[in-house]
Design an enzyme around this catalytic site. Structure first.
Site, PDB file in Angstrom:
ATOM      1  N   TYR A  83      34.268  24.189  28.832  1.00  0.00           N
ATOM      2  CA  TYR A  83      35.559  23.660  29.306  1.00  0.00           C
ATOM      3  C   TYR A  83      36.486  23.462  28.117  1.00  0.00           C
ATOM      4  CZ  TYR A  83      36.384  22.743  34.172  1.00  0.00           C
ATOM      5  OH  TYR A  83      36.715  22.911  35.480  1.00  0.00           O
ATOM      6  N   GLU A  85      40.331  22.654  28.508  1.00  0.00           N
ATOM      7  CA  GLU A  85      41.719  22.429  28.944  1.00  0.00           C
ATOM      8  C   GLU A  85      42.592  22.148  27.732  1.00  0.00           C
ATOM      9  OE1 GLU A  85      41.671  19.320  31.838  1.00  0.00           O
ATOM     10  OE2 GLU A  85      40.925  20.643  33.421  1.00  0.00           O
ATOM     11  N   ASP A 239      57.457  42.866  34.656  1.00  0.00           N
ATOM     12  CA  ASP A 239      56.031  42.801  34.998  1.00  0.00           C
ATOM     13  C   ASP A 239      55.449  44.191  34.725  1.00  0.00           C
ATOM     14  OD1 ASP A 239      53.564  42.834  36.172  1.00  0.00           O
ATOM     15  OD2 ASP A 239      54.185  41.926  38.064  1.00  0.00           O
ATOM     16  N   THR A 265      48.982  42.142  33.908  1.00  0.00           N
ATOM     17  CA  THR A 265      47.550  41.981  34.134  1.00  0.00           C
ATOM     18  C   THR A 265      46.859  42.678  32.965  1.00  0.00           C
ATOM     19  OG1 THR A 265      47.545  44.004  35.423  1.00  0.00           O
ATOM     20  CG2 THR A 265      47.639  41.956  36.656  1.00  0.00           C
ATOM     21  N   LYS A 268      44.186  46.782  34.361  1.00  0.00           N
ATOM     22  CA  LYS A 268      44.589  48.078  34.938  1.00  0.00           C
ATOM     23  C   LYS A 268      44.553  49.122  33.815  1.00  0.00           C
ATOM     24  CE  LYS A 268      47.296  46.108  38.708  1.00  0.00           C
ATOM     25  NZ  LYS A 268      47.476  44.676  38.539  1.00  0.00           N
ATOM     26  N   ARG A 274      39.497  41.293  34.110  1.00  0.00           N
ATOM     27  CA  ARG A 274      40.515  40.822  35.067  1.00  0.00           C
ATOM     28  C   ARG A 274      41.152  39.562  34.515  1.00  0.00           C
ATOM     29  NH1 ARG A 274      39.392  43.951  39.302  1.00  0.00           N
ATOM     30  NH2 ARG A 274      41.330  43.398  40.326  1.00  0.00           N
TER      31      ARG A 274
HETATM   32  N1  PLP Z   1      52.067  42.666  39.343  1.00  0.00           N
HETATM   33  C1  PLP Z   1      51.958  43.968  39.637  1.00  0.00           C
HETATM   34  C2  PLP Z   1      53.071  44.898  39.298  1.00  0.00           C
HETATM   35  C3  PLP Z   1      50.802  44.446  40.271  1.00  0.00           C
HETATM   36  O1  PLP Z   1      50.701  45.739  40.594  1.00  0.00           O
HETATM   37  C4  PLP Z   1      49.768  43.534  40.581  1.00  0.00           C
HETATM   38  C5  PLP Z   1      48.510  43.966  41.229  1.00  0.00           C
HETATM   39  O2  PLP Z   1      48.283  45.039  41.606  1.00  0.00           O
HETATM   40  C6  PLP Z   1      49.942  42.194  40.258  1.00  0.00           C
HETATM   41  C7  PLP Z   1      51.098  41.785  39.634  1.00  0.00           C
HETATM   42  C8  PLP Z   1      48.924  41.144  40.649  1.00  0.00           C
HETATM   43  O3  PLP Z   1      47.804  41.184  39.891  1.00  0.00           O
HETATM   44  P1  PLP Z   1      46.455  40.443  40.389  1.00  0.00           P
HETATM   45  O4  PLP Z   1      45.894  41.284  41.457  1.00  0.00           O
HETATM   46  O5  PLP Z   1      45.651  40.402  39.140  1.00  0.00           O
HETATM   47  O6  PLP Z   1      46.844  39.083  40.862  1.00  0.00           O
END
Ligand code: PLP
Length: 493
Positions: A83, A85, A239, A265, A268, A274
């Site tokens: 842990y 935090e 994003d 993320t 991918k 993850r």
């Molecule tokens: N943002 C985009 C552009 C995504 O394609 C995805 C998932 O496919 C996410 C956020 C969300 O990611 P997670 O599934 O890890 O929550």
């Protein structure tokens, strides 16, 4: 000493039992030292079947990948027991000297991978996944009811960029917490309609414009996004979840130059565990007309929003595994891999076009291809179903003007996962051929569907049943299973 303790547990169950009786080691301690194969046969069998499915399937889902053996090692390591935090040097628990080292290393590598100066950028590596990371970011800089614009879900956006139905029903809670207005792609070109975004954003005046997508094959014009955001006073949040591996390798332009915040993320195209990261700018945001410097205050706001605002203890096994993935992503081998991801995607797209498939926007600049099936007489749901039966994993997707999310006209495919397993252009030609055969079989089977099916779900169930009974589908399934099984998964070499 450690070796002696481990060797104590080896032996037949009777031997172990007699050792237990003559020692101070409890049955509980013995249980927690056994492999899953012995402790939980039911779960072990599920794991084995999933391993087998991954090895003998062609994974075309563009958001998936095969992470490395070393990342897997950290994910299953002792780092998960702790842990912590708080942040490095500022924890609410003792015993974090090595956890601090791991998180700091991860932050340092993240900034370095994307060529970011620590004086101008910071990063939070604790978010548990992409959708939470986006929520934490919005909450850091918006009050409830502030306004946000993102690419509409049926046009390739992600749920975490807000989504509500034309009827007003709010599907994504982001649209419940904040006021959201989507922007769209031009159905003629398949590209983002920047002109319309520019006009609507001036009227809607969002606090945040989100760039980035889940099903968009082209490079986004970040400079244009910046200009549009500046014209309405919005933060630009990019994003880059899908493309963060491509950006890291420098094979497509980086969004950092134009963005205030970049989220991603890590599992991918980046090929890590993850998880997710939030990068935020520091220093001067703008200079007022009177020459006054207006500073960014994202650092404290975003970090506070992650912890204590939304999360508790960080997942230290993930953060440590991410540090390893970031080290791997900085290598020439990774750059070469990402270049192949794009070469393969472009080639795959051309081979699909040769076989009569239409691609939204006519092709791809990235790892992803969005197919519009409406000219082929089959929908994305049925094609996804038959592909699954022949050991090809892809996913149905809406394309502009689609009315049904259950039976959309699109299919989304991508190259990161199979490029990791060693696929090159010849293999992707073969995959295009398999898909073309699947379409022909699907059209034939659709014509045999029972006219009595009451609704879309029962139609799809009927189609699935027909696939299972078809000997041609079974033959193709066996052929794909055999063929793809020859390509190693990480850790097998
Ligand atoms: N943002 C985009 C552009 C995504 O394609 C995805 C998932 O496919 C996410 C956020 C969300 O990611 P997670 O599934 O890890 O929550």
């Amino acid at each position: 000493m450690l070796v002696n303790r481990l060797s104590f547990f080896r032996g037949t169950p009777t031997l172990i039992a007699s050792r237990l009786m003559s020692s101070k080691i409890s049955a509980n301690q013995a249980m927690i030292s056994k492999p899953v194969q012995e402790v939980d046969k039911e779960m072990y069998d599920i794991l084995r079947m999933e391993r087998e499915r991954q090895k003998h399937s062609i994974t075309l889902i563009p958001s998936e990948n095969f992470t490395s053996k070393s990342v897997m090692e950290l994910l299953g390591s002792e780092m998960q027991n702790k842990y912590s935090e708080g942040y490095p040097g500022r924890r609410y628990y003792g015993g974090n000297q090595f956890i601090d080292m791991a998180e700091s290393l991860c932050q340092k590598r993240a900034l370095s991978l994307y060529n970011l100066d620590p004086a101008q950028w910071g990063v939070n590596v604790q978010p548990l996944s992409g959708a939470p990371a986006n929520l934490y970011t919005y909450s850091a800089i918006m009050n409830t009811d502030d306004r946000l614009m993102g690419l509409d879900l049926p046009h390739g956006g992600h749920l975490s960029h807000g989504y509500q139905l034309p009827s007003g029903t709010k599907i994504s809670y982001i649209s419940k917490y904040f006021q959201t207005m989507p922007y769209h792609i031009d159905s003629q070109t398949g590209l983002i309609d920047y002109e319309s975004l520019s006009k609507t954003s001036k009227l809607f005046r969002p606090k945040v414009i989100v760039a980035g997508a889940s099903a968009y094959a082209r490079i986004m014009d970040c400079k244009r996004f910046r200009e549009i955001s500046d014209a309405c006073g919005a933060y630009l949040m990019f994003d880059m979840a899908h493309i963060s591996g491509l950006v890291a390798a420098g094979v497509i332009p980086s969004p950092f130059e134009y963005s205030d915040i970049v989220t991603t993320t890590t599992h991918k195209s980046l090929r890590g565990p993850r998880g997710a990261m939030i990068f935020y700018r520091k220093g001067v945001r703008k200079v007022s007309e009177k020459g006054k410097k207006i500073m960014y205050d994202l650092d404290s706001k975003i970090n506070f929003s992650v912890f204590p605002g939304h999360q508790g203890g960080p997942h230290n096994h993930t953060i440590s595994a991410l540090a390893v993935a970031l080290k791997q992503a900085a290598t020439p081998e990774f750059k070469e891999y990402q270049a192949s991801v794009i070469t393969n995607a472009k080639h795959f797209g051309e081979e699909l076009i040769k076989r009569g498939f239409n691609l939204v926007s006519g092709g791809t600049d990235t790892h992803l291809i969005l197919i519009n099936l409406s000219n082929l007489g089959i929908d994305g749901a049925r094609l996804e179903t038959i592909l699954e039966k022949i050991n090809i994993a892809a996913n149905k997707n809406t394309v502009p003007n689609d009315k049904s999310a259950l039976f959309p006209s699109g299919l989304r495919v991508g190259t990161p996962a199979m490029t990791t397993r060693g696929f090159g252009v010849d293999e992707f030609t073969q995959v295009a051929e398999f898909m073309s055969r699947a379409v022909k079989l699907a059209i034939g089977l659709k014509s045999q569907e029972s006219p009595d099916a009451a609704d879309n779900r029962s139609k799809l169930a009927n189609f699935r049943q027909l696939c299972e009974e078809s000997t041609q589908v079974q033959e193709l399934s066996a052929q794909v299973y055999e063929w793809v099984g020859k390509y190693p998964v990480p850790g097998e070499l």
